[in-house]
Design a protein around this motif. Structure first.
Motif, PDB file in Angstrom:
ATOM      1  N   TYR A  36       3.074   4.073  14.714  1.00 27.10           N
ATOM      2  CA  TYR A  36       3.783   2.955  14.085  1.00 27.10           C
ATOM      3  C   TYR A  36       2.797   2.011  13.394  1.00 27.10           C
ATOM      4  O   TYR A  36       2.983   1.643  12.227  1.00 27.10           O
ATOM      5  CB  TYR A  36       4.604   2.198  15.130  1.00 27.10           C
ATOM      6  N   HIS A  37       1.732   1.625  14.098  1.00 28.72           N
ATOM      7  CA  HIS A  37       0.783   0.674  13.512  1.00 28.72           C
ATOM      8  C   HIS A  37      -0.028   1.299  12.384  1.00 28.72           C
ATOM      9  O   HIS A  37      -0.404   0.597  11.437  1.00 28.72           O
ATOM     10  CB  HIS A  37      -0.128   0.100  14.587  1.00 28.72           C
ATOM     11  N   TYR A  40       2.278   1.045   9.479  1.00 27.87           N
ATOM     12  CA  TYR A  40       2.385  -0.365   9.084  1.00 27.87           C
ATOM     13  C   TYR A  40       1.148  -0.790   8.299  1.00 27.87           C
ATOM     14  O   TYR A  40       1.255  -1.399   7.231  1.00 27.87           O
ATOM     15  CB  TYR A  40       2.561  -1.237  10.328  1.00 27.87           C
ATOM     16  N   ARG A  43       1.043   0.917   4.902  1.00 32.45           N
ATOM     17  CA  ARG A  43       1.950   0.273   3.955  1.00 32.45           C
ATOM     18  C   ARG A  43       1.351  -1.031   3.440  1.00 32.45           C
ATOM     19  O   ARG A  43       1.372  -1.316   2.243  1.00 32.45           O
ATOM     20  CB  ARG A  43       3.298   0.004   4.606  1.00 32.45           C
ATOM     21  N   ALA A  63       4.375   5.597   3.601  1.00 27.09           N
ATOM     22  CA  ALA A  63       4.615   4.509   4.551  1.00 27.09           C
ATOM     23  C   ALA A  63       5.984   3.879   4.327  1.00 27.09           C
ATOM     24  O   ALA A  63       6.679   3.526   5.283  1.00 27.09           O
ATOM     25  CB  ALA A  63       3.517   3.460   4.433  1.00 27.09           C
ATOM     26  N   PHE A  66       8.544   6.130   5.783  1.00 29.95           N
ATOM     27  CA  PHE A  66       8.493   6.042   7.237  1.00 29.95           C
ATOM     28  C   PHE A  66       9.347   4.867   7.727  1.00 29.95           C
ATOM     29  O   PHE A  66      10.092   4.976   8.692  1.00 29.95           O
ATOM     30  CB  PHE A  66       7.043   5.870   7.695  1.00 29.95           C
ATOM     31  N   PHE A  67       9.249   3.736   7.047  1.00 32.45           N
ATOM     32  CA  PHE A  67       9.985   2.552   7.484  1.00 32.45           C
ATOM     33  C   PHE A  67      11.435   2.531   7.014  1.00 32.45           C
ATOM     34  O   PHE A  67      12.203   1.693   7.442  1.00 32.45           O
ATOM     35  CB  PHE A  67       9.253   1.280   7.064  1.00 32.45           C
ATOM     36  N   ARG A  68      11.807   3.441   6.131  1.00 36.87           N
ATOM     37  CA  ARG A  68      13.219   3.572   5.764  1.00 36.87           C
ATOM     38  C   ARG A  68      13.946   4.543   6.681  1.00 36.87           C
ATOM     39  O   ARG A  68      15.161   4.593   6.687  1.00 36.87           O
ATOM     40  CB  ARG A  68      13.348   4.044   4.322  1.00 36.87           C
ATOM     41  N   LEU A  72      11.729   3.080  11.778  1.00 31.50           N
ATOM     42  CA  LEU A  72      11.633   1.634  11.655  1.00 31.50           C
ATOM     43  C   LEU A  72      11.875   0.976  13.005  1.00 31.50           C
ATOM     44  O   LEU A  72      11.244  -0.006  13.359  1.00 31.50           O
ATOM     45  CB  LEU A  72      12.655   1.121  10.633  1.00 31.50           C
ATOM     46  N   HIS A  73      12.774   1.538  13.788  1.00 27.61           N
ATOM     47  CA  HIS A  73      13.125   0.956  15.078  1.00 27.61           C
ATOM     48  C   HIS A  73      12.286   1.516  16.221  1.00 27.61           C
ATOM     49  O   HIS A  73      12.618   1.309  17.383  1.00 27.61           O
ATOM     50  CB  HIS A  73      14.608   1.172  15.353  1.00 27.61           C
ATOM     51  N   ARG A  75       9.377   0.567  17.201  1.00 33.14           N
ATOM     52  CA  ARG A  75       8.793  -0.526  17.993  1.00 33.14           C
ATOM     53  C   ARG A  75       9.794  -1.112  18.978  1.00 33.14           C
ATOM     54  O   ARG A  75       9.409  -1.613  20.032  1.00 33.14           O
ATOM     55  CB  ARG A  75       8.261  -1.615  17.081  1.00 33.14           C
TER      56      ARG A  75
END
Length: 177
Positions: A36-37, A40, A43, A63, A66-68, A72-73, A75
Motif C-alpha cells: 500500500y505505501h 502511495y 503515486r 499507482a 491501484f487506488f481506483r 484503495l480500502h 489500509r
C-alpha cells in the motif's frame, strides 16, 4: 500406549515455542502495508516527476489504477488487523516495555525522515502502537484487579479525545459528544 496423531499436535516453532499463526498473519499485514505505501509513494512521487520531465507516466498510471481498485480500502483492513495482532502479541510477551521502546524509536525515526522530506507526521500508526504497548504494560502492572473496567473507561476517554482532536464533533443539534 497409543501415539498421538501428528496432525493434531502443534509443531514446534522457534526456540521459545512461538505461535506461527500470529507470525504469519503479522507478516501478511506487513507485506500488505508495504504494498500500500509503495503504491502511495509511487503515486505521489511519480506525479511530481511526471510534471517535471514528462517521464514516469506508466508508473503514475499504475499507482492510480491501484487506488481506483478495491485496494484503495486496503489500509482500512490492514491497520486494524495489525493493531489486533499486536495487542495479542503484547499480551503474550514478557518484554513489553522493550518492544514498546523499539516501536517508539522507529516511530521517531519515521517522523524525522518525513520531516527531512518536508512532510509532517504527528501521530502515526507506529506512534499509536508504541504508546498502546506501553499503556498496556503500565495498566497490567498497576491495575491487576478490575483492569477491564479501567480499560473500558480509558478507551472511551481516548475515543472522545480522538473525535474531538480530529474535528469530528459537530456543533448544534447533530453533536456526537
Amino acid at each position: 500406549m497409543r501415539a498421538e496423531p501428528t496432525l493434531l499436535r502443534p509443531l514446534p516453532y522457534g526456540r521459545r515455542g512461538r505461535i506461527w499463526e500470529l507470525d504469519y498473519l503479522r507478516g501478511a499485514c506487513i507485506v500488505l502495508m508495504v504494498l500500500y505505501h509503495s503504491m502511495y509513494d509511487l503515486r505521489t512521487f511519480a506525479l511530481g516527476w511526471q510534471r517535471q520531465s514528462g517521464a514516469f507516466a506508466d508508473l503514475y498510471e499504475l499507482a492510480v489504477l491501484f487506488f481506483r481498485s478495491p485496494f484503495l480500502h486496503l489500509r482500512d483492513f490492514v491497520a486494524p488487523a495489525f493493531f489486533f495482532l499486536a495487542g495479542i502479541s503484547t499480551s503474550l510477551t514478557h518484554s513489553a516495555p522493550l518492544r514498546a521502546a523499539k516501536v517508539l524509536i522507529s516511530a521517531c525515526l519515521v517522523t524525522l525522515c518525513a520531516d527531512l522530506m518536508g512532510m509532517t507526521i504527528t501521530m502515526g500508526v507506529l506512534h499509536c502502537l508504541g504508546l498502546c504497548m506501553l499503556l498496556h504494560w503500565l495498566l497490567e502492572k498497576v491495575f491487576r484487579d478490575r483492569r477491564a473496567w479501567l480499560c473500558l473507561a480509558l478507551t472511551l476517554c481516548t475515543a472522545l479525545f480522538a473525535f474531538r482532536a480530529c474535528g469530528l464533533v459537530a456543533t448544534g443539534a447533530g453533536r456526537i459528544f
